[in-house]
Design a protein around this motif. Structure first.
Motif, PDB file in Angstrom:
ATOM      1  N   HIS A  75      32.355 -33.212  17.658  1.00  0.00           N
ATOM      2  CA  HIS A  75      31.239 -32.101  18.204  1.00  0.00           C
ATOM      3  C   HIS A  75      29.916 -33.027  17.980  1.00  0.00           C
ATOM      4  CE1 HIS A  75      33.351 -28.020  19.247  1.00  0.00           C
ATOM      5  NE2 HIS A  75      33.777 -28.643  19.046  1.00  0.00           N
ATOM      6  N   PHE A  76      29.643 -34.311  19.175  1.00  0.00           N
ATOM      7  CA  PHE A  76      28.182 -34.388  18.900  1.00  0.00           C
ATOM      8  C   PHE A  76      27.625 -34.109  19.901  1.00  0.00           C
ATOM      9  CE2 PHE A  76      31.277 -37.895  16.538  1.00  0.00           C
ATOM     10  CZ  PHE A  76      30.506 -37.422  15.963  1.00  0.00           C
ATOM     11  N   SER A  77      27.456 -32.741  20.448  1.00  0.00           N
ATOM     12  CA  SER A  77      26.966 -32.426  21.892  1.00  0.00           C
ATOM     13  C   SER A  77      25.338 -32.661  21.620  1.00  0.00           C
ATOM     14  CB  SER A  77      26.665 -30.507  21.599  1.00  0.00           C
ATOM     15  OG  SER A  77      26.327 -30.025  22.781  1.00  0.00           O
ATOM     16  N   ALA A  78      24.654 -32.860  23.127  1.00  0.00           N
ATOM     17  CA  ALA A  78      23.859 -33.160  22.932  1.00  0.00           C
ATOM     18  C   ALA A  78      22.940 -31.546  23.330  1.00  0.00           C
ATOM     19  CB  ALA A  78      23.539 -34.282  23.967  1.00  0.00           C
ATOM     20  N   HIS A  79      23.329 -30.762  23.719  1.00  0.00           N
ATOM     21  CA  HIS A  79      22.919 -29.536  23.816  1.00  0.00           C
ATOM     22  C   HIS A  79      22.434 -28.551  22.387  1.00  0.00           C
ATOM     23  CE1 HIS A  79      23.087 -29.577  28.344  1.00  0.00           C
ATOM     24  NE2 HIS A  79      24.177 -30.641  27.768  1.00  0.00           N
ATOM     25  N   SER A  80      21.661 -27.304  22.292  1.00  0.00           N
ATOM     26  CA  SER A  80      21.626 -26.992  21.144  1.00  0.00           C
ATOM     27  C   SER A  80      22.442 -25.923  21.046  1.00  0.00           C
ATOM     28  CB  SER A  80      20.001 -26.027  21.433  1.00  0.00           C
ATOM     29  OG  SER A  80      18.539 -26.858  21.226  1.00  0.00           O
ATOM     30  N   ASN A  81      22.663 -26.575  19.677  1.00  0.00           N
ATOM     31  CA  ASN A  81      23.926 -24.459  20.107  1.00  0.00           C
ATOM     32  C   ASN A  81      22.780 -23.726  19.850  1.00  0.00           C
ATOM     33  OD1 ASN A  81      22.458 -23.727  16.916  1.00  0.00           O
ATOM     34  ND2 ASN A  81      23.916 -25.540  16.461  1.00  0.00           N
ATOM     35  N   ARG A  82      23.722 -22.363  19.209  1.00  0.00           N
ATOM     36  CA  ARG A  82      22.739 -20.748  19.851  1.00  0.00           C
ATOM     37  C   ARG A  82      21.874 -20.400  18.712  1.00  0.00           C
ATOM     38  NH1 ARG A  82      28.666 -17.754  20.393  1.00  0.00           N
ATOM     39  NH2 ARG A  82      28.330 -16.815  18.406  1.00  0.00           N
ATOM     40  N   GLN A  83      22.319 -20.931  18.091  1.00  0.00           N
ATOM     41  CA  GLN A  83      20.993 -20.112  16.907  1.00  0.00           C
ATOM     42  C   GLN A  83      19.834 -21.342  17.175  1.00  0.00           C
ATOM     43  OE1 GLN A  83      21.636 -17.477  14.775  1.00  0.00           O
ATOM     44  NE2 GLN A  83      24.271 -17.750  15.341  1.00  0.00           N
ATOM     45  N   GLN A  84      20.213 -22.548  17.509  1.00  0.00           N
ATOM     46  CA  GLN A  84      19.004 -23.390  18.183  1.00  0.00           C
ATOM     47  C   GLN A  84      18.097 -22.334  18.613  1.00  0.00           C
ATOM     48  OE1 GLN A  84      21.109 -27.250  18.056  1.00  0.00           O
ATOM     49  NE2 GLN A  84      19.734 -27.558  16.323  1.00  0.00           N
ATOM     50  N   LEU A  85      18.508 -22.606  19.833  1.00  0.00           N
ATOM     51  CA  LEU A  85      18.104 -21.438  21.114  1.00  0.00           C
ATOM     52  C   LEU A  85      17.459 -19.694  20.716  1.00  0.00           C
ATOM     53  CD1 LEU A  85      20.695 -22.337  24.134  1.00  0.00           C
ATOM     54  CD2 LEU A  85      18.462 -23.082  23.820  1.00  0.00           C
ATOM     55  N   MET A  86      18.217 -19.478  19.661  1.00  0.00           N
ATOM     56  CA  MET A  86      17.903 -18.391  19.724  1.00  0.00           C
ATOM     57  C   MET A  86      16.392 -17.918  18.774  1.00  0.00           C
ATOM     58  SD  MET A  86      19.630 -15.343  20.705  1.00  0.00           S
ATOM     59  CE  MET A  86      18.074 -14.538  19.135  1.00  0.00           C
ATOM     60  N   SER A  87      16.331 -19.268  18.300  1.00  0.00           N
ATOM     61  CA  SER A  87      14.923 -19.447  17.712  1.00  0.00           C
ATOM     62  C   SER A  87      13.617 -19.545  18.106  1.00  0.00           C
ATOM     63  CB  SER A  87      14.519 -20.668  16.237  1.00  0.00           C
ATOM     64  OG  SER A  87      15.800 -21.945  16.354  1.00  0.00           O
ATOM     65  N   VAL A  88      13.950 -20.793  19.835  1.00  0.00           N
ATOM     66  CA  VAL A  88      13.592 -21.048  21.120  1.00  0.00           C
ATOM     67  C   VAL A  88      13.201 -19.691  21.148  1.00  0.00           C
ATOM     68  CG1 VAL A  88      12.884 -21.705  22.649  1.00  0.00           C
ATOM     69  CG2 VAL A  88      14.063 -22.740  21.388  1.00  0.00           C
ATOM     70  N   VAL A  89      14.091 -18.695  21.936  1.00  0.00           N
ATOM     71  CA  VAL A  89      13.520 -17.699  21.892  1.00  0.00           C
ATOM     72  C   VAL A  89      12.261 -16.684  20.532  1.00  0.00           C
ATOM     73  CG1 VAL A  89      13.379 -15.148  23.042  1.00  0.00           C
ATOM     74  CG2 VAL A  89      15.345 -17.103  23.149  1.00  0.00           C
ATOM     75  N   GLU A  90      12.932 -16.863  19.648  1.00  0.00           N
ATOM     76  CA  GLU A  90      11.546 -16.173  18.533  1.00  0.00           C
ATOM     77  C   GLU A  90      10.847 -16.686  18.585  1.00  0.00           C
ATOM     78  OE1 GLU A  90      15.377 -14.195  15.163  1.00  0.00           O
ATOM     79  OE2 GLU A  90      14.703 -16.185  15.245  1.00  0.00           O
ATOM     80  N   ASP A  91      10.604 -18.243  18.569  1.00  0.00           N
ATOM     81  CA  ASP A  91       9.035 -19.054  18.415  1.00  0.00           C
ATOM     82  C   ASP A  91       7.536 -18.895  19.581  1.00  0.00           C
ATOM     83  OD1 ASP A  91      10.173 -19.815  15.838  1.00  0.00           O
ATOM     84  OD2 ASP A  91      10.302 -21.488  16.509  1.00  0.00           O
ATOM     85  N   LEU A  92       8.810 -18.517  20.606  1.00  0.00           N
ATOM     86  CA  LEU A  92       8.118 -18.842  21.761  1.00  0.00           C
ATOM     87  C   LEU A  92       7.014 -17.207  22.609  1.00  0.00           C
ATOM     88  CD1 LEU A  92       9.161 -20.933  24.474  1.00  0.00           C
ATOM     89  CD2 LEU A  92       7.649 -21.555  22.620  1.00  0.00           C
ATOM     90  N   LYS A  93       8.032 -16.153  22.093  1.00  0.00           N
ATOM     91  CA  LYS A  93       7.639 -15.175  21.813  1.00  0.00           C
ATOM     92  C   LYS A  93       8.060 -14.854  23.837  1.00  0.00           C
ATOM     93  CE  LYS A  93       6.255 -14.753  17.449  1.00  0.00           C
ATOM     94  NZ  LYS A  93       6.623 -15.520  17.194  1.00  0.00           N
ATOM     95  N   PRO A  94       8.217 -14.691  24.675  1.00  0.00           N
ATOM     96  CA  PRO A  94       7.718 -14.615  26.025  1.00  0.00           C
ATOM     97  C   PRO A  94       8.494 -13.177  26.209  1.00  0.00           C
ATOM     98  CG  PRO A  94      10.594 -15.600  25.095  1.00  0.00           C
ATOM     99  CD  PRO A  94       9.932 -15.332  24.382  1.00  0.00           C
ATOM    100  N   ARG A  95       7.709 -12.934  27.620  1.00  0.00           N
ATOM    101  CA  ARG A  95       7.706 -11.328  28.109  1.00  0.00           C
ATOM    102  C   ARG A  95       9.138 -11.367  28.403  1.00  0.00           C
ATOM    103  NH1 ARG A  95       3.232  -8.693  31.407  1.00  0.00           N
ATOM    104  NH2 ARG A  95       4.491  -6.763  31.966  1.00  0.00           N
TER     105      ARG A  95
END
Ligand code: ZN
Ligand code: ZN
Length: 461
Positions: free
Chosen positions: A397-417
Motif C-alpha cells: 500500500h503506497f497509495s497516492a490518495h489520502s486514506n479516510r482518516q486523512q480525508l476526515m481531518s480535511v472536513v474537520e479543518d475546513l468546516k464546510p457547510r
C-alpha cells in the motif's frame, strides 16, 4: 446560490468533470475520461451542458480521469480559458499526445472506429491556450462570455498526489468552493503532502477513493516500506527479479526514487534497476520542473540515478537473468503493455516476484495476477493462454490518495457547510457519510448523482 453538476460519473473513479455555476458565471472543474469505458462511452455528457457559456476549465491534475477529454470539452466550449498549475501545463500536452497514440493503437487492435477522439493536430492547436499558474497566489477569472455574470477569484493548492496536482479554491460572490482533486495527506518519495486553504470554505468537493479501504489507514508508510524492502531482498537473494507494474505518471517516478534510495541505504541488495516506456518521458518532465515545484529532495534528478533502460524485447535480457528491480507500465497490466508481457514471462518461475503497489481495477489483467497464488493456473485475459503460477506475488500500500482518516481531518479543518463526495465507489462515499454523522460534524453530506444538478442556497441569496 451555487449550482454543482457532475457532467461525468461521480459515484466511482470515473470521468471527472464538474460544472459550477454561481452569480451568472460558469466554470468546469476537470475534463476526464472514464478509465473502464471505451470510445464515446468514456466521455462526460457534454451534450447536456452544451448551452452553458463555460468561462474557464480548471484542471486539477494530468491523470486521464481528470484531463483525458479536455480536447473534446474545448470543442463544446471553444471560448473557455484553460487553467492549471505551471507543472500541469507542461505535462498536459505530453499526456494528451500520448493518449492520441494509445487511442490509435486501440482502434487498430480492437477495431473501435470512433478512436481517436481527438488528433495530435487538435492537441497542438489547443496547447498554446493552456494557462499555467503558481500554487502560492490567487488569480482572477473575469467574466467575459455570459452577460451580467460575476468575476471569480481562484487559487491552486498543492495536492501532493503527482507532479502538478492541485486542489482548486474558487471564490464566488455566493460562497467559496474547494475541490480537492486527487489529494494525498502524506509525503511521498518525491512529492510532498497536500496543502489546504485557510480561507472560508462553504462547499467542499472531496474525492473519497480510499473510503472503503480500511487497510490503508492501518499501515504506516514506514512499515510498508520495510515490508517491501524485505520482500525485494528475499526475491533477489533467490536469484530472481522483481517486477513492479506502475502507472507511467506519478507511480513510476515515485517507485524509481524509492528503489534507488533503498539501494543506496543498503536496505535492498545492490542490483540493477530497470525502467522503460512512457514513464521515462514523464520522468524527464519531473526533472525539468524540479526547481519550480515543491519537492521532498529538491536536488533529486531521476536521470542522475543509475537506472537502466529495458531492452526492446522485454521478455529476454539481463534483467531476467540477473537479479533486478523492474518498474514499468502499465500499473494494471493492460493487455499488450510491457508489464503484461513481462508478467506472462515471469509467472511460471519461482525465483521471480511480481509486486503490486497501487489500485487495480477488478476488470483488469493485473487483478487476476494479484489474486493468483502459487500452484494455480491462470489466464491473464479470457482468451489468453493458461499460465502456471510459481512466482511470488505481493501487494503493498503506497497509495497516492489520502486514506479516510486523512480525508476526515480535511472536513474537520475546513468546516464546510456542505461536503460533496465524489471520485469514489458508493461504498466509500457511504462510509464517509456515516462517519461524518457519527462525529456530528456540522456539515451536510451529499453524494452527487451523475448529471443531477445540486443547488446550494447560501445565506446571501
Ligand atoms: Zn489522479
Ligand atoms: Zn482521479
Amino acid at each position: 446560490m451555487i449550482s454543482f453538476t457532475p457532467v461525468g460519473t461521480s459515484r466511482d473513479v470515473g470521468d471527472s468533470a464538474y460544472l459550477i455555476q454561481a452569480d451568472g458565471t460558469a466554470v468546469l472543474f476537470d475534463a476526464g475520461v472514464h478509465p473502464r469505458h471505451e470510445g464515446v462511452d468514456s466521455l462526460p455528457n457534454y451534450d447536456a451542458i452544451k448551452d452553458v457559456e463555460v468561462e474557464a476549465i480548471l484542471i486539477s491534475h494530468c491523470h486521464l480521469d481528470h484531463l483525458g477529454s479536455l480536447p473534446v470539452a474545448l470543442r463544446y466550449f471553444p471560448h473557455a480559458r484553460v487553467m492549471m498549475t505551471n507543472a500541469s501545463a507542461t505535462l498536459a500536452p505530453v499526456l494528451l499526445e500520448h493518449t492520441v497514440r494509445v487511442m490509435e493503437r486501440i482502434r487498430d487492435e480492437d477495431g473501435i472506429a470512433e478512436y481517436p477522439l481527438y488528433t495530435k493536430t487538435d492537441v497542438e492547436a489547443m496547447s498554446y491556450v493552456f494557462q499555467g499558474f503558481q500554487t502560492d497566489r490567487s488569480f482572477p477569472i473575469y467574466n467575459e462570455l455570459a452577460e451580467g455574470g460575476a468575476d471569480f477569484q481562484a487559487r491552486f493548492y498543492d495536492a501532493g498526489h503527482i507532479l502538478g496536482a492541485a486542489g482548486i479554491y474558487l471564490e464566488t460572490p455566493s460562497g467559496n468552493i474547494f475541490y480537492t482533486g486527487d489529494t494525498t495527506g502524506h509525503d511521498q518519495e518525491i512529492i510532498p503532502k497536500a496543502e489546504y486553504p485557510e480561507g472560508k470554505v462553504d462547499v467542499l468537493v472531496s474525492e473519497c477513493t480510499l473510503g472503503a479501504d480500511e487497510m490503508a489507514e492501518h499501515r504506516s508508510r514506514r512499515e510498508e516500506k520495510e515490508r517491501f524492502a524485505t520482500a525485494c531482498t528475499a526475491v533477489i537473494e533467490r536469484g530472481g527479479s522483481v517486477l513492479i507494474p506502475s502507472f507511467s505518471l506519478g507511480r513510476t517516478q515515485e517507485m524509481l526514487a524509492m528503489a534507488h534510495d533503498m539501494r543506496e541505504l543498503g536496505t535492498i541488495p545492490d542490483v540493477e534497476i530497470y525502467t522503460a516506456g512512457f514513464g521515462e518521458v514523464l520522468s524527464q518532465v519531473y526533472d525539468r520542473t524540479a526547481s519550480r515545484t515543491n519537492r521532498m529532495a529538491p536536488d533529486l534528478r531521476l536521470r542522475e540515478l543509475d537506472i537502466r533502460p529495458l531492452p526492446r524485447d522485454v521478455t529476454r535480457g539481463p534483467h531476467l537473468k540477473r537479479p533486478s528491480i523492474i518498474v514499468t507500465s502499465s500499473g494494471m497490466m493492460a493487455e499488450h503493455t510491457l508489464s503484461f508481457r513481462m508478467a506472462e514471462k515471469m509467472l511460471p518461475y519461482d525465483h521471480h516476484g511480481i509486486f503490486f503497489v497501487g489500485y487495480i481495477d477488478p476488470a483488469m489483467p493485473g487483478h487476476r495476477v494479484m489474486s493468483a497464488r502459487r500452484g494455480l493456473i491462470i489466464r491473464m485475459t479470457d482468451a489468453g493462454r493458461a499460465i502456471p503460477v510459481a512466482c511470488r506475488i505481493e501487494r503493498f500500500h503506497f497509495s497516492a490518495h489520502s486514506n479516510r482518516q486523512q480525508l476526515m481531518s480535511v472536513v474537520e479543518d475546513l468546516k464546510p457547510r456542505w461536503t460533496l463526495l465524489v471520485h469514489g465507489e458508493m461504498e466509500a462515499a457511504e462510509w464517509f457519510q456515516a462517519e461524518i454523522r457519527r462525529r456530528t460534524l456540522p456539515t451536510e453530506v451529499i453524494i452527487p448523482e451523475e448529471q443531477k444538478e445540486i443547488l446550494l442556497s447560501t445565506q446571501e441569496d
